[in-house]
Scaffold this motif. Structure first.
Motif, PDB file in Angstrom:
ATOM      1  N   TYR A  89       0.098  -7.096   9.661  1.00 50.13           N
ATOM      2  CA  TYR A  89       0.028  -8.271   8.790  1.00 50.13           C
ATOM      3  C   TYR A  89       1.125  -8.294   7.729  1.00 50.13           C
ATOM      4  N   CYS A  90       1.327  -7.165   7.032  1.00 48.21           N
ATOM      5  CA  CYS A  90       2.296  -7.157   5.925  1.00 48.21           C
ATOM      6  C   CYS A  90       3.515  -6.284   6.183  1.00 48.21           C
ATOM      7  N   GLY A  91       3.465  -5.429   7.197  1.00 55.68           N
ATOM      8  CA  GLY A  91       4.588  -4.547   7.492  1.00 55.68           C
ATOM      9  C   GLY A  91       4.574  -3.241   6.730  1.00 55.68           C
ATOM     10  N   GLY A  92       3.548  -3.030   5.882  1.00 55.35           N
ATOM     11  CA  GLY A  92       3.448  -1.776   5.140  1.00 55.35           C
ATOM     12  C   GLY A  92       3.010  -0.625   6.032  1.00 55.35           C
ATOM     13  N   LYS A  93       2.898   0.559   5.468  1.00 57.80           N
ATOM     14  CA  LYS A  93       2.493   1.735   6.233  1.00 57.80           C
ATOM     15  C   LYS A  93       1.051   1.591   6.695  1.00 57.80           C
ATOM     16  N   ALA A  94       0.838   1.742   8.006  1.00 57.61           N
ATOM     17  CA  ALA A  94      -0.505   1.586   8.572  1.00 57.61           C
ATOM     18  C   ALA A  94      -1.334   2.836   8.338  1.00 57.61           C
ATOM     19  N   GLU A  95      -2.603   2.617   8.029  1.00 61.16           N
ATOM     20  CA  GLU A  95      -3.522   3.728   7.769  1.00 61.16           C
ATOM     21  C   GLU A  95      -4.787   3.644   8.612  1.00 61.16           C
ATOM     22  N   GLY A  97      -4.831 -17.861   6.496  1.00 57.34           N
ATOM     23  CA  GLY A  97      -3.454 -18.347   6.569  1.00 57.34           C
ATOM     24  C   GLY A  97      -2.470 -17.256   6.940  1.00 57.34           C
ATOM     25  N   TRP A  98      -2.964 -16.180   7.579  1.00 57.91           N
ATOM     26  CA  TRP A  98      -2.105 -15.067   7.978  1.00 57.91           C
ATOM     27  C   TRP A  98      -1.574 -15.275   9.388  1.00 57.91           C
ATOM     28  N   THR A  99      -0.490 -14.583   9.703  1.00 59.83           N
ATOM     29  CA  THR A  99       0.061 -14.559  11.062  1.00 59.83           C
ATOM     30  C   THR A  99       0.409 -13.120  11.429  1.00 59.83           C
ATOM     31  N   LEU A 100       0.434 -12.838  12.689  1.00 60.21           N
ATOM     32  CA  LEU A 100       0.799 -11.513  13.171  1.00 60.21           C
ATOM     33  C   LEU A 100       2.321 -11.372  13.207  1.00 60.21           C
ATOM     34  N   ARG A 101       2.795 -10.166  12.960  1.00 62.65           N
ATOM     35  CA  ARG A 101       4.235  -9.912  12.964  1.00 62.65           C
ATOM     36  C   ARG A 101       4.789  -9.784  14.369  1.00 62.65           C
ATOM     37  N   HIS A 149      -8.980  -4.386   3.869  1.00 59.14           N
ATOM     38  CA  HIS A 149     -10.034  -4.725   2.901  1.00 59.14           C
ATOM     39  C   HIS A 149     -10.068  -6.239   2.640  1.00 59.14           C
ATOM     40  N   ARG A 150      -8.897  -6.842   2.494  1.00 58.01           N
ATOM     41  CA  ARG A 150      -8.826  -8.284   2.214  1.00 58.01           C
ATOM     42  C   ARG A 150      -9.296  -9.118   3.400  1.00 58.01           C
ATOM     43  N   LYS A 151      -8.946  -8.662   4.597  1.00 56.25           N
ATOM     44  CA  LYS A 151      -9.292  -9.444   5.784  1.00 56.25           C
ATOM     45  C   LYS A 151     -10.790  -9.384   6.069  1.00 56.25           C
TER      46      LYS A 151
END
Length: 223
Positions: A141-147, A186-190, A175-177
């Protein structure tokens, strides 16, 4: 007329154990580990601490350089001693394993001398390790480090646990999702969610940490 080729089937797991037992019970060519120079002055380390290299796994390649599996170090050494495999890469910082007529540095990649045919399975099993490799350890979703792993369509709303509905995700996005749909946020997949293909993905599905020397044999998905 071409001569018909014959290929061996991949031996079962216990085949390596049998070779290992023969090696230990024969009484000949006993193997000895010669430690690196920096451990020579600490003999107690061999008794009290299991060296890190003993716990490592070794990448096993087919004769065609196709990755097959990650072997325990002991099984890899048995294949080398029995002349069933050759060293492709060794660990320059590891010890030497020697016998009266055999000497090899701890290997990181070995290759079978004879081609073995592996039964083909169409779909790569989805595991946490494989999913993280597919998404390159980045949040979808955001491109940050996946956990963690997230279901795009939440399971509480009918989403399945599959390659097409699971993504690597960071903790804040997870957590937000919560149990919402992407359209509601309003999110999209990368990237498009597709099952990975290729023999090396079976290894990635079971191995989280990869030796850098393996990457040249594991394809784009391991980078």
């Amino acid at each position: 007329m071409k001569k018909k080729q014959h290929h061996r089937q991949l031996p079962p797991t216990d085949a390596y154990e049998t070779a290992d037992q023969r090696l230990r019970t024969s009484g000949a060519n006993a193997l000895h580990v010669v430690p690196p120079d920096d451990s020579a002055g600490h003999p107690h380390m061999a008794e009290d601490v299991v060296p890190a290299w003993v716990k490592r796994r070794v990448l096993l390649l087919n004769a065609t350089f196709e990755p097959l599996t990650a072997l325990p170090m002991r099984r890899a050494v048995v294949l080398l001693v029995c002349d069933k495999a050759d060293v492709i890469h060794d660990d320059p910082e590891g010890p030497f394993i020697r016998s009266a007529d055999f000497s090899v540095q701890v290997p990181s990649v070995i290759r079978l001398r004879t081609f073995v045919r592996v039964p083909y399975r169409a779909r790569v099993p989805m595991t946490r390790a494989a999913l993280m490799h597919r998404d390159r350890f980045r949040c979808a979703y955001c491109g940050g480090k996946a956990e963690t792993v997230d279901h795009v369509v939440p399971r509480s709303r009918g989403g399945g646990h599959s390659w097409e509905n699971c993504v690597a995700c960071c903790a804040p996005c997870n957590h937000r999702k919560a149990d919402k749909l992407l359209s509601e946020l309003g999110w999209t997949l990368r990237a498009q969610l597709v099952p990975p293909k290729g023999p090396h993905w079976r290894l990635l599905a079971s191995t989280k940490e990869l030796d850098p020397s393996w990457l040249a044999y594991l394809g784009e998905g391991a980078a």
